[in-house]
Design an enzyme around this catalytic site. Sequence first.
Site, PDB file in Angstrom:
ATOM      1  N   TYR A 231       0.818  -1.215   0.000  1.00  0.00           N
ATOM      2  CA  TYR A 231       0.000   0.000   0.000  1.00  0.00           C
ATOM      3  C   TYR A 231       0.850   1.263   0.000  1.00  0.00           C
ATOM      4  O   TYR A 231       0.329   2.353  -0.223  1.00  0.00           O
ATOM      5  CB  TYR A 231      -0.921   0.031   1.231  1.00  0.00           C
TER       6      TYR A 231
ATOM      7  N   HIS B 168       0.399 -11.586   1.774  1.00  0.00           N
ATOM      8  CA  HIS B 168      -0.658 -10.837   1.107  1.00  0.00           C
ATOM      9  C   HIS B 168      -1.342 -11.637  -0.002  1.00  0.00           C
ATOM     10  O   HIS B 168      -2.569 -11.587  -0.155  1.00  0.00           O
ATOM     11  CB  HIS B 168      -0.058  -9.547   0.528  1.00  0.00           C
TER      12      HIS B 168
END
Length: 277
Positions: free
Chosen positions: A49, A107
Site C-alpha cells: 500500500y 498478502h
Amino acid sequence: MQNIVIESRQLNMPKLGLGTWPMVGDECTRAVVQALELGYRHIDTAAAYENEDAVGRALVESGLPRKEIYVTSKVWWDKLTPSDMRRSFDNTLQALQSEYVDLFLIHWPGKGWDLVRTIETLISIKEQGGARNIGVANFPLPLLREVVEVMGAPLAVIQVEYHVSLAQRALLQYAREHDMALTAYSPLMRNKAAEIPAIRRIAEKHGVLPTQIALKWLLEQPNVAAVPKASSRANQSSNLASFNVQLDDDDRAVIASLPKDQRVVSPEYAPQWDPPT
C-alpha cells in the site's frame, strides 16, 4: 464507541478495522488519527500500500499506547523468499515505528515459490516476537489446508474478499474449525454494496445507511472481522455505528438470496479461486 473483538485462544482482534488502501501520505495519517479518535482500534495496512510510514506517524500522533492498537500488515507476493520476507518485515516495523505488529500476513500466494521455506519464515517471525500473530490473505481453501494441516502453521487469520455478494462459506467454516478468524476486505464492494436495491430497501426499512446494513451482516457473524476503507469522519463514524443496527430474519433471508459470485478484486496474479459456496 467500544469496538467488539474476536477473542480466541490466539486472538483479541477488534471486529471492525480501518482499511487504509489506497490512502497514502498526509491523507492516510489524518484518516488513521481521526479513526483512532473515534474509537477504532484495528488498523489494516500492507507493504504494497506504500502507506506504512503514514500509518506509523498516525500511531505516534494519536498518543495512544501502542498496546491498545491492533495493527495488521502484509508482505507482498514477490517478496516471499526467506531473505526478502525478513527484509520486508524489518522495513514494515521501521515504517510503523513499532517493535512488533499484532498480525502479519502473506498478502497473496507466490508464483514459483518455495512454500515450505516461506511458511517456515513466517512462523519464525512469530516465534521471534516480531508478530504477535500470523496469517495469510487470498489463499484458496486447498492451499490454506496444506499450510495448516500439513505444515502445522499456527495461523490466526485468513483475510479474503467477503461481502453480501460473494460467498465464503467453505473458508469460513474451515476457519472456525481451526480457531481462526476470517477478515473481510472490500466488505462494501468498493461502495457497490450500497447500490444493491435489496440492500437499499433493508436500509430504508431500518432508517440506516445501505453500507451499515452490508457491514452489520458481516460483523454479526462469529469469527468475522471487516476492514472497510474510510477517510471521512462521516464514513468512519457510520461504519462504526453499524454495530448498533439490528437485522431481522427477513433481512438475512433477503441477503442470503442475493447472487454470491460477485468478486471485485481479482488481479492477474490471483490464485485459482475456490468456487463460491
